[in-house]
Write a protein that holds these residues in place. Sequence first.
Motif, PDB file in Angstrom:
ATOM      1  N   UNK A 125       0.955  -1.256   0.129  1.00 17.93           N
ATOM      2  CA  UNK A 125       0.024  -0.060   0.049  1.00 17.93           C
ATOM      3  C   UNK A 125       1.038   1.053   0.062  1.00 17.93           C
ATOM      4  N   UNK A 126       0.935   1.978  -0.975  1.00 15.66           N
ATOM      5  CA  UNK A 126       1.605   3.261  -1.100  1.00 15.66           C
ATOM      6  C   UNK A 126       0.452   4.471  -1.049  1.00 15.66           C
ATOM      7  N   UNK A 174      -5.884   7.424   5.453  1.00 14.22           N
ATOM      8  CA  UNK A 174      -5.083   8.757   4.856  1.00 14.22           C
ATOM      9  C   UNK A 174      -3.729   8.402   4.771  1.00 14.22           C
ATOM     10  N   UNK A 175      -3.003   8.385   3.627  1.00 13.40           N
ATOM     11  CA  UNK A 175      -1.536   8.203   3.403  1.00 13.40           C
ATOM     12  C   UNK A 175      -0.974   7.042   4.076  1.00 13.40           C
ATOM     13  N   UNK A 176      -1.996   5.903   3.670  1.00 10.50           N
ATOM     14  CA  UNK A 176      -1.689   4.528   4.168  1.00 10.50           C
ATOM     15  C   UNK A 176      -0.595   3.765   3.739  1.00 10.50           C
ATOM     16  N   UNK A 178      -3.541  -7.687  10.686  1.00  8.52           N
ATOM     17  CA  UNK A 178      -3.974  -6.222  10.908  1.00  8.52           C
ATOM     18  C   UNK A 178      -4.817  -6.016  12.091  1.00  8.52           C
ATOM     19  N   UNK A 179      -4.787  -5.212  12.928  1.00  9.41           N
ATOM     20  CA  UNK A 179      -5.278  -5.272  14.210  1.00  9.41           C
ATOM     21  C   UNK A 179      -5.692  -3.706  14.692  1.00  9.41           C
ATOM     22  N   UNK A 180      -6.621  -3.518  15.420  1.00  8.97           N
ATOM     23  CA  UNK A 180      -6.801  -1.995  15.666  1.00  8.97           C
ATOM     24  C   UNK A 180      -8.516  -1.962  16.176  1.00  8.97           C
ATOM     25  N   UNK A 181      -8.553  -0.800  16.966  1.00  8.18           N
ATOM     26  CA  UNK A 181      -9.907  -0.504  17.421  1.00  8.18           C
ATOM     27  C   UNK A 181     -10.778  -0.551  16.184  1.00  8.18           C
ATOM     28  N   UNK A 182     -12.050  -0.747  16.760  1.00 11.97           N
ATOM     29  CA  UNK A 182     -13.307  -0.536  15.758  1.00 11.97           C
ATOM     30  C   UNK A 182     -13.480   0.818  15.067  1.00 11.97           C
ATOM     31  N   UNK A 183     -13.636   0.746  13.957  1.00 12.76           N
ATOM     32  CA  UNK A 183     -13.364   1.964  12.940  1.00 12.76           C
ATOM     33  C   UNK A 183     -12.095   2.416  12.586  1.00 12.76           C
ATOM     34  N   UNK A 204      -6.613   5.080  13.146  1.00 14.14           N
ATOM     35  CA  UNK A 204      -7.128   6.463  12.502  1.00 14.14           C
ATOM     36  C   UNK A 204      -6.624   6.650  11.123  1.00 14.14           C
ATOM     37  N   UNK A 205      -6.832   5.286  10.571  1.00 10.50           N
ATOM     38  CA  UNK A 205      -6.642   5.405   9.055  1.00 10.50           C
ATOM     39  C   UNK A 205      -4.824   5.130   8.569  1.00 10.50           C
ATOM     40  N   UNK A 206      -3.980   5.053   9.661  1.00  6.34           N
ATOM     41  CA  UNK A 206      -2.761   5.072   9.337  1.00  6.34           C
ATOM     42  C   UNK A 206      -2.232   3.748  10.131  1.00  6.34           C
ATOM     43  N   UNK A 207      -1.052   3.164   9.552  1.00  7.91           N
ATOM     44  CA  UNK A 207      -0.262   1.988  10.222  1.00  7.91           C
ATOM     45  C   UNK A 207       0.892   2.490  11.185  1.00  7.91           C
ATOM     46  N   UNK A 208       0.552   2.474  12.571  1.00  7.30           N
ATOM     47  CA  UNK A 208       1.361   3.193  13.673  1.00  7.30           C
ATOM     48  C   UNK A 208       2.485   2.113  14.185  1.00  7.30           C
ATOM     49  N   UNK A 209       2.176   0.896  14.115  1.00  4.99           N
ATOM     50  CA  UNK A 209       3.091  -0.126  14.456  1.00  4.99           C
ATOM     51  C   UNK A 209       3.041  -1.408  13.786  1.00  4.99           C
TER      52      UNK A 209
END
Length: 607
Positions: free
Chosen positions: A355-356, A371-373, A385-390, A562-567
């Motif tokens: 993903x670019x 956003x800019x993922x 891929x994990x994360x909170x709902x939404x 929030x639409x980004x890969x943080x870790x």
Amino acid sequence: MARTQLTQRPSWRFFVTMTRAVPGLSAVWWALLALRSLLPAALAVCTGWLVGAVAAGSDLTTPLTAFGILFVAAQVAPPLHQVIGTLLGHRLSNELNERLLTATLEPDGIGHLERGDLSNDLTTARDFDLGMTGPPMFINMDFVAGSVVLLLAGVASALVLFGYSWWAPLLLLAAWGSTHWLLRESGVWRDRNTDEVKSARRHTDYAYTLATEPAAAKEVRLFGFDDWLLERFRTNRLRLHELQYAATRLRERSLLGALVIVLCANGFLLFMIARDAYAGALTLQQTVTFAGAAFGASLIAFGGLSWAMDVASAPVMALEALEPEMHAAGSLVTPAPRPGDRSPPPRRGAPEIRFEKVTFAYPGTDRPVLRDFDLTIPAGSSFAIVGINGAGKTTIAKLLCRLYDPQAGAIRIDGVDLRELPIAQWRSELAAVFQDFVRYELPLRDNVMPLGGEDAAASAALAAAGADRLAGLDTPMAKGYPGGIDVSGGQWQRIALARAIAKVEAGADVVLLDEPTAMLDVRGEAEIFSRVLDATAHATTILISHRFSTVRQVDHICVVEEGRAVEVGSHDELVALGGRYRTMYDVQASRFVELDDEGEEVVYESL
């Protein structure tokens, strides 16, 4: 301009659609309609002829024969027309349903199915034959035919009066026609398909569906929703009736005005005919003919054509509105090739997925889900891929399946933009289990391999998913069929997993699992996912899950926020990092630790 307005009227669009969709039956239907429309005027003329022959003492053979033929035709034509109309209604319904299915299935994406502003028209186009909002099409054809016949028969009868005087038919057409104009102007037949009406219809149908579908039965009873559901149905149904009644009720002032006009016009005409008859200006034959024609002209009055046409044309107009909107909302655009570009070579083996700078917002919203993922999934790896709902996890899955295209950025498969790959080819290489997977009311074999395949392959896939002892391959997976069974949610999930495994065995190189084991217990989930990883070891496997007992088994993990890969990292790396992943992991892990009677910690399931 006037011609354009005419061709866009719902009634015009209905008849054009009907004639184009079923030309043969439509031709017979129109011919019978013309015959029925001419019969009253013909009978009036023939009756005058017969009376004149009797008065003159002439031979009655010819007029009696003609009258007999017309009389028999008047008795035979309506039921024959009804039969043809019923067949035509069924065929037209099939054509409209097929057009709706085409409009729904033809776009490669799913944006058209997730647009709320299309829901009302979609409900109208889909449910018009259920009888909830009006007669089904095969019944309504008889109402349409009867209403058109009355209108045309009245006009034909009025035209006979040209034999009396040029002004006579014009007078009656204006008088009886005023009943339509006056009552329409006062709101007798307003639009019965406003957004308010459609919304009331949707809410009514939804309450009805909830009350009659087995899936909702448990909650309805457990929470005591039965009275609430019945009240919602009753309230919305009553509101629907009120809106439709308001669109068709008669207004006393306009009705009175119409009656005064009609009485004056007909009274004047009949007075003139009687005066001329007494004066000897009209023969007995002419008097009977013109009086009968004046009576036949009354068929124009009021009528139910507008109501019948509202119901019949509603699905046609809804469908014509949907088709371009669905095409535009669901279509995916492949970038035009640039000079010197070559077609991407056929891929072999599990791909790298990258993903670019992907940005995506659902149609109709301004808030981007991604956003800019940026994210790279190594070829042949297992990736969670994990994360909170939404956070955007399911949106990533939709984009990867190319159900939508991003507004910015690109998804690259082995370096090739996903949009440049043939959609059918890409999807043939992709196996998926979605959290809202489909439970097909078909034999178990067809649930695992809907497009067909060897029984051995279906059995192997079921075994890999831990569902090999569930039922025989020929067993219908619904209780509504002879010998059919129903199974638990967890067992259905195993069947969905078997479907994905079977596709991998058939050659798919990418596996997407969106909450694939949410309905299984923790031990069963860990066991089944371990089997799935073994079965898809040669593929690039992407897991979306909240269960860390499953997540920790993969090679790499990405935390989306929030639409980004943080870790991004392995389970051990992210735990050691002490960031978002560690926080979520610790919260879930604590749920599996309890105190025994002596206050000692007991770990029921290791994460």
